[in-house]
Design an enzyme around this catalytic site. Structure first.
Site, PDB file in Angstrom:
ATOM      1  N   GLY A 158     -17.028 -11.237 -12.671  1.00  0.00           N
ATOM      2  CA  GLY A 158     -16.152 -12.291 -13.143  1.00  0.00           C
ATOM      3  C   GLY A 158     -15.053 -11.715 -14.004  1.00  0.00           C
ATOM      4  N   GLY A 159     -14.475 -12.569 -14.853  1.00  0.00           N
ATOM      5  CA  GLY A 159     -13.395 -12.116 -15.699  1.00  0.00           C
ATOM      6  C   GLY A 159     -13.841 -11.229 -16.817  1.00  0.00           C
ATOM      7  N   GLY A 208     -16.786  -8.883 -16.522  1.00  0.00           N
ATOM      8  CA  GLY A 208     -17.608  -7.733 -16.198  1.00  0.00           C
ATOM      9  C   GLY A 208     -18.035  -7.687 -14.745  1.00  0.00           C
ATOM     10  N   VAL A 231     -21.361  -7.303 -12.124  1.00  0.00           N
ATOM     11  CA  VAL A 231     -22.769  -7.696 -12.142  1.00  0.00           C
ATOM     12  C   VAL A 231     -23.536  -6.840 -11.131  1.00  0.00           C
ATOM     13  CG1 VAL A 231     -24.413  -9.572 -11.826  1.00  0.00           C
ATOM     14  CG2 VAL A 231     -22.165 -10.043 -12.813  1.00  0.00           C
ATOM     15  N   ASP A 282     -14.430 -22.055 -20.129  1.00  0.00           N
ATOM     16  CA  ASP A 282     -14.072 -21.572 -18.788  1.00  0.00           C
ATOM     17  C   ASP A 282     -14.974 -22.200 -17.728  1.00  0.00           C
ATOM     18  OD1 ASP A 282     -12.615 -20.194 -16.937  1.00  0.00           O
ATOM     19  OD2 ASP A 282     -13.635 -18.287 -17.223  1.00  0.00           O
TER      20      ASP A 282
END
Length: 778
Positions: free
Chosen positions: A473-474, A476, A478, A587
């Protein structure tokens, strides 16, 4: 002025073509210039195929040496030649300028207009010479004049205009130094046409009777002359190009005109057909005569052929190498390095004591020996030369070296462990480890479970194998891993900047105090690396975005979408009103809602979330979020409130109703998803935007859910409901869709008391939440 005078400028340069064409047909080519040929006229060299006397030149290349003092070289009527360049195939000539008087007559408006002059065209497709289009420019000095350069079809192919201030008195004092249009202008001379036409036009007729001076100038030499504001020369240098023959090269790049044994033929790019001769690489001279190309002694020109070692000329090239005793690249400054001959004593025949010197070495027998050190066994031991004290000194030295060698691995290992320990402590403090210790200080067991070592993380992810990446995602990347026989998700920051580290620790601080069935579980974290690592429960079924936006007309069922909306509302209501300190997610979007195997919603990615003190309604902060979902009030004011999450939730509901992507959707009128949805709802045209699958599966709640979405996305925050109110509304709708079948007519608005009074969100004290979060395996 007659038409001939106006065309005089180009005729001067191109008369050479006509004269050369006639000569080319009249005389045969000499095989070799005679020994009595003139080779210089004044300061100008005359190389073959050019020549003065008959038999000293090829047809079309005859020149004339004048009796002036000093003598000057003329080429077919051109004033004089100052340079002949064989490798480039060019002739440098001085060309007389043309002064053009520009008459004008006043119009009714008081301005002056000129008559258009049709200029006689000049055919340049004859003979070996051509005006160089790449080197020359057309330069005009004058006031309020435009020069048009046209082809035979009168299409304008180049133009420039020169203007002067009305208060200027002297034409040459107003010309700009760069000749960019103030008193002077310049234009390129395009190649590829057989005929050029010149046309002059006047405007701004406040000055009458002025003249324009026209030059053809070699652009490469223009900068070496005086600035254009003082230019009053009657002749300037220009460049002609030529070919040795109007035929192309043969297939093997040879030509009868290329007579030297080390020459080759190359077709011209200026002429439609024609070629020139060049000396081969490593040779220089005249390729048009026998043995004219001679070997270049590159060693005599170090500025062109750099060599910082020993230079040796070879046929067609040169050899540059480092001096004896040195090695490296002799073509570079300081590229030759001294060879340490003592590194390999056998290769340099030294069996004694070797001492390296610049470019050489010194070899001698060891102390106590004598003889020839350059031969093996050549050094002979002197009897009784070794005393007992020396033997004892050697033995003790060897013993000390042995101890150091045995202890070195242990000392090195100890130093490495200390370095790793200090680095981990540094990263632990840098990653706000003290904050984490404070959060879990009330229960030691929680602290031990929450803090995971780097070694365990590397083992779980196969040392962060790329094949283990399952998304990002914004905040990191995964990875999927197995930790203590449990499948987990491990998030690693993408960028090592303090803001990203703060976001990760912010997520730890928030999720360590959150325990809700619709919020992703934080199992632990690792702070021993420069990039913090977070360990979550693994949600195996992807994101809501992945399930909603699939190819084809069928996606999640309407019942599943309605249930997911309710579960997200429960999670946000819990974060806003049931935690010890309100948490605003900041978010909310479909890609931040994970789905497990039973399609239960899990809100994730709390890197942008913020605590809000319980006595405050909002906080001013830097803007974070995703366009399309972002609250416009928060975006323009920077003030974050609980209504910011409400707006994002309303956009999510619209996305579930329409299957449109908020961050890229635009209606035919250019409206965003929120604006278009609101207008369609107000006009009673929801059917035009709602997902056809939802329309087919409608259970009578679309209108009510759409009204809730519109209410949540009101422009003013105070007009929006709270997430608690949104949760209750959706709970009521959920009860309606799952009401029991009655034997008698049922009231669909009836809600059983036990349903209304039951808790909507799971709520715990902060102490119990931390205890529960620590019970999950890592």
């Amino acid at each position: 002025m007659s038409m001939f005078s106006a065309a005089f400028l180009l005729l001067l340069l191109l008369q050479a073509a006509a004269a050369a064409a006639a000569a080319l047909a009249a005389a045969p080519a000499p095989a070799q210039p005679g020994s009595n040929c003139t080779t210089r006229c004044g300061n100008t060299s005359i190389p073959y195929p050019f020549g003065v006397e008959p038999g000293c030149y090829l047809p079309g290349f005859d020149v004339t040496c004048s009796d002036d003092v000093p003598p000057r070289l003329h080429l077919h009527g051109i004033r004089y030649v100052f340079d002949i360049n064989l490798p480039n195939g060019t002739v440098g000539v001085y060309v007389q300028s043309v002064d053009v008087s520009i008459p004008g007559s006043p119009t009714q408006c008081g301005d002056y207009l000129t008559d258009n002059w049709d200029v006689v065209g000049v055919d340049i497709d004859r003979g070996p010479f051509s005006l160089s289009a790449t080197r020359n420019k057309l330069v005009v000095i004058g006031c309020d004049v435009q020069v048009l350069l046209m082809g035979l079809d009168e299409d304008i192919i180049s133009t420039c205009a020169a203007f002067c201030s009305p208060v200027a008195k002297n034409l040459y004092m107003v010309a700009s130094p760069d000749c960019s249009g103030i008193g002077c202008c310049q234009a390129p001379i395009p190649a590829g046409l057989n005929v050029y036409l010149l046309q002059f036009r006047r405007f701004n007729g406040s000055w009458s009777g002025h003249q324009a001076t026209v030059y053809v100038v070699d652009a490469d030499r223009l900068s070496s002359y005086a600035p254009m504001d003082t230019l009053q020369a009657t002749a300037l240098p220009a460049v002609l190009e030529w070919v040795i023959s109007k035929s192309p090269c043969q297939s093997n790049s040879t030509s009868p005109e290329c007579r030297s044994s080390h020459s080759f033929c190359q077709n011209s790019t200026t002429f439609d057909v024609g070629h020139r001769c060049h000396c081969s690489q490593g040779y220089d001279g005249n390729p048009y005569i026998l043995d004219g190309c001679t070997d270049i002694n590159e060693c005599e020109f170090p500025e062109i052929y750099p060599c910082f070692g020993d230079c040796k000329n070879t046929v067609g090239g040169y050899l540059c190498q480092c001096p004896l005793g040195f090695e490296g690249n002799a073509s570079l400054p300081k590229g030759c390095r001294d060879v340490d001959e003592c590194v390999d004593p056998e290769a340099h025949s030294c069996y004694g004591i070797c001492k390296n010197l610049p470019g050489s070495f010194q070899c001698q027998c060891r102390q106590g020996t004598y003889g020839d050190p350059t031969t093996k066994g050549g050094c002979i031991t002197i009897k009784n030369s070794i005393s007992g004290s020396k033997i004892a000194l050697v033995v003790s030295g060897c013993f000390i070296l042995l101890l150091v060698a045995l202890a070195a691995p242990f000392i090195t290992r100890k130093i490495q462990l200390q370095r790793v320990k200090r680095l981990k402590e540094k990263f632990f403090k840098q990653n706000h480890g003290l904050l984490l210790e404070q959060l879990v200080s009330q229960n030691t067991d929680i602290g031990e479970r929450m803090i995971i070592s780097l070694r365990e993380i590397e083992k779980a992810t196969g040392n962060f194998d790329k094949t283990r990446e399952v998304g990002g995602g914004g905040h990191g990347v995964v990875y999927k891993g197995i930790l203590n026989l449990h499948v987990v998700a491990i998030k690693k920051s993408k960028i090592v900047v303090q803001r990203e580290i703060d976001d990760f620790i912010n997520e730890v601080a928030i999720l360590s105090q959150v325990n809700h069935r619709n919020v992703v579980k934080l199992l632990g974290c690792c702070l021993e690396t420069e990039v913090p690592l977070l360990v979550y429960e693994f949600i195996s079924n992807g994101t809501l975005y992945d399930h909603l936006h699939v190819e084809g007309p069928i996606s999640l069922s309407w019942d599943d979408r309605l249930r997911i909306v309710l579960e997200v509302a429960r999670a946000l209501s819990y974060l806003h009103s049931a935690t010890s300190m309100p948490i605003y997610h900041r978010d909310i979007k479909s890609s931040n809602v994970l789905l497990d195997d039973s399609l239960t919603a899990k809100v994730s990615d709390f890197g942008a979330s913020r605590y809000i003190p319980i006595d405050q309604t909002g906080v001013n902060t830097a803007i974070q979020g995703t366009f399309g979902y972002l609250d416009p009030v928060y975006y323009y004011t920077g003030r974050l409130t609980d209504k910011s999450d409400v707006f994002s939730f309303g956009v999510l509901v619209m996305e579930l109703l329409t299957r449109k992507k908020p961050f890229i959707y635009r209606s035919d009128d250019g409206d965003s998803l929120v604006s278009h949805f609101d207008s369609q709802f107000g006009e009673g045209k929801l059917g035009d935007i709602i997902d056809p699958q939802v329309m087919r599966e409608d259970n009578g709640l679309i209108q009510e859910v759409a009204a809730l979405a519109v209410m949540c996305t009101k422009l003013k925050g105070e007009d929006r409901p709270t997430m608690r109110e949104v949760e209750l509304i959706l709970e009521n709708l959920h009860v309606k869709t799952h009401a029991p079948i009655c034997g008698t007519p049922c009231n669909r608005d009836y809600i059983p008391a036990q349903v209304v009074t039951q808790e909507v969100s799971r709520q715990y004290t902060i102490e119990k939440e931390i205890m529960l979060s620590a019970t999950y395996p890592r």
